[in-house]
Motif scaffolding. Sequence first.
Motif: not given
Length: 293
Positions: A15-27, A66-68, A84-93, A97-99
């Motif tokens: 992931l680069g800067p554009a991909e990180v922001r795109e994923l955050a916006e999509r999710f 793991p975040g995004l 990967a242990v993630e407390i945020d249900p949205s990020l965990a879910g 999909e991202t991988v």
Amino acid sequence: MSETDVAGRGKAALLGPAEVRELAERFGIRPTKQLGQNFVHDANTMRRIVATAGVGRDDVVLEVGPGLGSLTLALLDVVDKVVAVEIDPSLAGHLPETVADRAPELAGRLSVVGMDAMKVTRADLPAQPTALVANLPYNVAVPVLLSLMAELPTIRTALVMVQLEVADRLAAEPGGRIYGVPSVKAGFFGPVRRAGTVGRQIFWPVPQVESGLVRIDRFAESPWPQDIEFRQRVWAVVDAAFAQRRKTLRAALSGWAGSPAEAERRLVAAGIAPTARGETLDTAAFVRLAQQN
């Protein structure tokens, strides 16, 4: 790192800067200070962290927060199993999909556990980790690190990214101003050292602090007991010694021992001057003190 490990690199689209922001916006993800979320968007930094960790094919890597998926993808390039242990249900879910989207042939190497890392036990994990590699949430970095090292004895090495000030404290040597409780407790598990720095510009949003890498190599054969009861005894001595840094250990440990005289007796028996202060003792000295009755 073996030739096999090197040859296995490059399968994942990092992931680069554009991909990180795109994923955050999509999710619909908005980084929160409450969860200490700052997402890394520099692929080279992620590769450097994985290389510094020294993990390879035979490792099972535990990643916390793991975040995004920036570090997750870099790890999957090198190891056969990432938990990967993630407390945020949205990020965990969304992480699987991202991988699957960016590294479909590596998706089977990932397991996601949606829970608070502070509450993780061995029974919660699908495989027992041999290494901890993580960009820890900065607001809980030290307790998470110590909890996981204590709960998961199969972790042989830990390489974590934390706030630079915290990295300095964890790796501090006795006698210095920043040497304290985190330094002693981290050293209970094995040698601790600084393993590099990380600039703030690789994060989104950009944090107000610099970051540092810390490595712990667990003792192959511990020089002292590692069971929970003994560790709690050591922790109690350490906490008491640093609760009042300016006091001599005879005074600071009087409550722990029951009286100043008893504190002095135990200190002498452990080979420690009663007039010493907590910041002058290494982890081994605190262990000797905890062994006194």
